[in-house]
Motif scaffolding. Structure first.
Motif, mmCIF file in Angstrom:
data_model
loop_
_atom_site.group_PDB
_atom_site.id
_atom_site.type_symbol
_atom_site.label_atom_id
_atom_site.label_comp_id
_atom_site.label_asym_id
_atom_site.label_seq_id
_atom_site.Cartn_x
_atom_site.Cartn_y
_atom_site.Cartn_z
ATOM 1 N N PRO A 108 0.850 -1.200 0.000
ATOM 2 C CA PRO A 108 0.000 0.000 0.000
ATOM 3 C C PRO A 108 0.882 1.245 0.000
ATOM 4 N N LEU A 109 0.464 2.261 -0.735
ATOM 5 C CA LEU A 109 1.245 3.493 -0.844
ATOM 6 C C LEU A 109 0.335 4.693 -0.596
ATOM 7 N N PRO A 110 0.379 5.282 0.607
ATOM 8 C CA PRO A 110 -0.471 6.442 0.890
ATOM 9 C C PRO A 110 -0.262 7.542 -0.145
ATOM 10 N N SER A 111 -1.365 8.162 -0.570
ATOM 11 C CA SER A 111 -1.292 9.175 -1.622
ATOM 12 C C SER A 111 -2.494 10.092 -1.544
ATOM 13 N N VAL A 112 -2.261 11.372 -1.786
ATOM 14 C CA VAL A 112 -3.364 12.320 -1.870
ATOM 15 C C VAL A 112 -4.013 12.269 -3.248
ATOM 16 N N HIS A 113 -3.326 11.690 -4.226
ATOM 17 C CA HIS A 113 -3.828 11.651 -5.605
ATOM 18 C C HIS A 113 -5.063 10.770 -5.737
ATOM 19 N N ALA A 114 -5.039 9.604 -5.084
ATOM 20 C CA ALA A 114 -6.156 8.667 -5.210
ATOM 21 C C ALA A 114 -6.186 7.755 -3.990
ATOM 22 N N LYS A 115 -7.368 7.321 -3.646
ATOM 23 C CA LYS A 115 -7.569 6.432 -2.505
ATOM 24 C C LYS A 115 -7.032 5.036 -2.825
ATOM 25 N N GLY A 116 -6.288 4.459 -1.885
ATOM 26 C CA GLY A 116 -5.909 3.051 -1.996
ATOM 27 C C GLY A 116 -4.878 2.724 -3.052
ATOM 28 N N CYS A 117 -3.851 3.539 -3.208
ATOM 29 C CA CYS A 117 -2.812 3.244 -4.206
ATOM 30 C C CYS A 117 -1.960 2.052 -3.769
ATOM 31 N N ILE A 118 -1.487 1.298 -4.772
ATOM 32 C CA ILE A 118 -0.648 0.122 -4.558
ATOM 33 C C ILE A 118 0.598 0.249 -5.423
ATOM 34 N N GLY A 119 1.760 -0.039 -4.846
ATOM 35 C CA GLY A 119 2.997 -0.066 -5.605
ATOM 36 C C GLY A 119 3.479 -1.491 -5.795
ATOM 37 N N MET A 120 4.388 -1.680 -6.767
ATOM 38 C CA MET A 120 4.976 -2.994 -7.023
ATOM 39 C C MET A 120 6.485 -2.827 -7.189
ATOM 40 N N GLU A 121 7.237 -3.524 -6.325
ATOM 41 C CA GLU A 121 8.697 -3.449 -6.350
ATOM 42 C C GLU A 121 9.265 -4.768 -6.851
ATOM 43 N N TYR A 122 10.279 -4.640 -7.713
ATOM 44 C CA TYR A 122 10.980 -5.825 -8.192
ATOM 45 C C TYR A 122 12.427 -5.431 -8.449
ATOM 46 N N GLY A 123 13.336 -6.011 -7.696
ATOM 47 C CA GLY A 123 14.742 -5.678 -7.885
ATOM 48 C C GLY A 123 15.004 -4.203 -7.650
ATOM 49 N N GLU A 124 15.662 -3.558 -8.606
ATOM 50 C CA GLU A 124 16.030 -2.151 -8.436
ATOM 51 C C GLU A 124 14.949 -1.183 -8.897
ATOM 52 N N TYR A 125 13.756 -1.702 -9.238
ATOM 53 C CA TYR A 125 12.675 -0.859 -9.732
ATOM 54 C C TYR A 125 11.430 -0.961 -8.852
ATOM 55 N N ALA A 126 10.740 0.173 -8.695
ATOM 56 C CA ALA A 126 9.453 0.194 -7.991
ATOM 57 C C ALA A 126 8.448 0.973 -8.834
ATOM 58 N N VAL A 154 6.983 5.001 3.632
ATOM 59 C CA VAL A 154 6.942 3.810 2.771
ATOM 60 C C VAL A 154 8.069 3.859 1.739
ATOM 61 N N LEU A 155 8.235 5.002 1.084
ATOM 62 C CA LEU A 155 9.257 5.118 0.040
ATOM 63 C C LEU A 155 10.652 4.867 0.595
ATOM 64 N N LYS A 156 10.926 5.358 1.787
ATOM 65 C CA LYS A 156 12.250 5.160 2.392
ATOM 66 C C LYS A 156 12.494 3.696 2.747
ATOM 67 N N GLY A 157 11.430 2.930 2.916
ATOM 68 C CA GLY A 157 11.575 1.513 3.234
ATOM 69 C C GLY A 157 11.800 0.623 2.029
ATOM 70 N N LEU A 158 11.691 1.182 0.826
ATOM 71 C CA LEU A 158 11.895 0.395 -0.387
ATOM 72 C C LEU A 158 13.387 0.241 -0.673
ATOM 73 N N ARG A 159 13.738 -0.865 -1.307
ATOM 74 C CA ARG A 159 15.132 -1.113 -1.687
ATOM 75 C C ARG A 159 15.429 -0.616 -3.100
ATOM 76 N N ALA A 160 14.398 -0.419 -3.905
ATOM 77 C CA ALA A 160 14.584 -0.032 -5.309
ATOM 78 C C ALA A 160 15.362 1.266 -5.439
ATOM 79 N N GLU A 161 16.213 1.320 -6.443
ATOM 80 C CA GLU A 161 16.989 2.529 -6.728
ATOM 81 C C GLU A 161 16.268 3.452 -7.702
#
Length: 201
Positions: A108-126, A154-161
């Motif tokens: 889950p990725l909190p956002s003012v743009h839209a309710k209930g945003c979801i991100g997907m991380e894989y390797g060095e990309y998110a 949330v963003l700081k907790g991601l490993r993606a570059e």
């Protein structure tokens, strides 16, 4: 419409304007094709369906340019936030971090743009969809102070570059640059303030 490959496993279909259609992300693992957003144009649906193999869809949020092709795309299952799944009439609701097979991380990725945003991380990309964008209040682009703080955590907790931002120019943006910009915005808050202007002073 052609896939643009960032690596041998990660690609995107560029966003389009007419009809408005978001960037479509692709992660190709050994056992599954992970499609992040499905766009809204017939060309995007054809490109997705033209990929050989089993597909799982992840919807970043409920806006039509991101999920409009859902019924036209052949997939095994789809994930989204609870509100997105309600709009779509089904799916697997993501309410917490999910670490799925072959290194796919949904969150889950909190956002003012839209309710209930979801991100997907894989390797060095998110893939982040539109979650980094502000809202518009009284004609002004703004961020909600509380949601911005949660988003930064949330963003700081991601490993993606690299953060992949739909409609973004560039599409792939440096993690450090994005976090630095949002931190500078957040630093301008004052006590009791609910919204921050989206532009740095």
């Amino acid at each position: 419409m052609e896939w643009e490959w960032l690596t041998g496993q990660v690609a995107r279909l560029p966003a389009a304007e007419a009809p408005l259609s978001a960037d479509v992300g692709l992660v190709q693992t050994d056992g599954m094709l992970w499609i992040y957003d499905v766009g809204a144009s017939p060309a995007a649906a054809d490109a997705i369906n033209g990929l050989p193999g089993k597909k799982t869809v992840v919807l970043s949020h409920f806006h039509p340019d991101h999920m409009g092709n859902l019924e036209q795309v052949d997939c095994e299952a789809f994930y989204g936030g609870a509100f997105t799944c309600k709009k779509a009439g089904g799916g697997i609701a993501v309410s917490r971090e999910l670490f799925l097979p072959e290194g796919v991380h949904l969150f889950p990725l909190p956002s003012v743009h839209a309710k209930g945003c979801i991100g997907m991380e894989y390797g060095e990309y998110a893939f982040l969809g539109d979650a980094l964008y502000p809202a518009v209040k009284a004609g002004q682009a703004v961020y909600n102070v509380s949601l911005l703080a949660q988003q930064l955590q949330v963003l700081k907790g991601l490993r993606a570059e690299w953060f992949l931002v739909s409609h973004g120019k560039p599409f792939a943006q440096s993690r450090d640059a994005v976090i630095s910009r949002l931190e500078k915005l957040y630093a301008q808050r004052v006590p009791g303030q609910t919204y921050l202007p989206a532009e740095l002073n």
